[in-house]
Design a protein around this motif. Structure first.
Motif, mmCIF file in Angstrom:
data_model
loop_
_atom_site.group_PDB
_atom_site.id
_atom_site.type_symbol
_atom_site.label_atom_id
_atom_site.label_comp_id
_atom_site.label_asym_id
_atom_site.label_seq_id
_atom_site.Cartn_x
_atom_site.Cartn_y
_atom_site.Cartn_z
ATOM 1 N N ASP A 8 50.724 28.592 77.154
ATOM 2 C CA ASP A 8 49.534 28.439 76.306
ATOM 3 C C ASP A 8 49.585 29.345 75.088
ATOM 4 O O ASP A 8 48.983 29.042 74.065
ATOM 5 C CB ASP A 8 48.268 28.767 77.110
ATOM 6 N N HIS A 9 50.287 30.483 75.226
ATOM 7 C CA HIS A 9 50.374 31.456 74.139
ATOM 8 C C HIS A 9 51.784 32.034 74.105
ATOM 9 O O HIS A 9 52.402 32.212 75.152
ATOM 10 C CB HIS A 9 49.366 32.594 74.342
ATOM 11 N N GLY A 17 54.069 21.788 65.174
ATOM 12 C CA GLY A 17 52.665 22.189 65.161
ATOM 13 C C GLY A 17 52.131 22.534 66.536
ATOM 14 O O GLY A 17 51.313 23.438 66.701
ATOM 15 N N GLN A 18 52.618 21.826 67.553
ATOM 16 C CA GLN A 18 52.177 22.068 68.926
ATOM 17 C C GLN A 18 52.571 23.476 69.384
ATOM 18 O O GLN A 18 51.882 24.077 70.191
ATOM 19 C CB GLN A 18 52.801 21.016 69.833
ATOM 20 N N ALA A 56 53.402 26.061 67.000
ATOM 21 C CA ALA A 56 52.821 26.986 66.020
ATOM 22 C C ALA A 56 51.369 27.330 66.363
ATOM 23 O O ALA A 56 50.928 28.466 66.159
ATOM 24 C CB ALA A 56 52.904 26.394 64.616
ATOM 25 N N ASP A 57 50.639 26.374 66.924
ATOM 26 C CA ASP A 57 49.242 26.611 67.316
ATOM 27 C C ASP A 57 49.123 27.618 68.458
ATOM 28 O O ASP A 57 48.072 28.195 68.674
ATOM 29 C CB ASP A 57 48.568 25.301 67.742
ATOM 30 N N LYS A 58 50.208 27.832 69.214
ATOM 31 C CA LYS A 58 50.177 28.723 70.369
ATOM 32 C C LYS A 58 50.700 30.121 70.059
ATOM 33 O O LYS A 58 50.668 30.994 70.909
ATOM 34 C CB LYS A 58 50.994 28.105 71.516
#
Length: 148
Positions: free
Chosen positions: A100-101, A120-121, A123-125
């Motif tokens: 998740d992170h 992006g999937q 980079a968001d984490k």
């Protein structure tokens, strides 16, 4: 360095141009326990060992003058290709929901290239980026540095 919360399940990627450590915190924020899940490595010798020819030359038009072409830095090219491979592995793991992170630790050149390549999937984490080379340190020292 920014304050990082090492919560349970947090992934840490420690990479340079030749090695990537995929690490997971099996402990919690108070008592982190970083464990290496996977290690990728690539043999990337210096350019002088990869190139076989001297730099090319080209004519500057009708005059007899010739200019040299800058030699390709094959070592740098190898680092950039390795960043592609790391980004692909992270994308597959994120797509499966493995983390998740994530915290990314890499020298500035590799970090910049990874930043461009991350889906992006992934980079968001990303919760933190640290522009340092830590691949030569034992995991315990990396843990202490991140926890400080």
């Amino acid at each position: 360095m920014e304050q990082i919360t090492l919560k349970h399940g947090l992934w840490v990627l420690v990479a340079d141009g030749e090695t990537a450590l995929f690490i997971r915190n099996e402990g919690d924020a108070k008592f982190p326990n970083l464990q290496v899940m996977r290690e990728l490595s690539q043999e990337n010798p210096p350019t002088r060992e990869q190139a076989s020819d001297k730099p090319g030359r080209f004519n500057d038009g009708p005059s007899p003058h010739r200019s040299a072409v800058q030699e390709t830095d094959w070592h740098r090219v190898g680092k950039l290709r390795f960043a592609d491979e790391i980004a692909e592995k992270l994308y597959k793991a994120a797509h499966r929901g493995d983390f998740d992170h994530i915290v990314i630790v890499a020298p500035p050149l590799v970090l910049g290239e990874l930043r461009k390549k991350l889906h992006g999937q992934v980079a968001d984490k990303v919760v933190a980026e640290i522009p340092k080379t830590l691949t030569n340190l034992p995991v315990y020292d990396i843990e202490q540095m991140l926890a400080a």
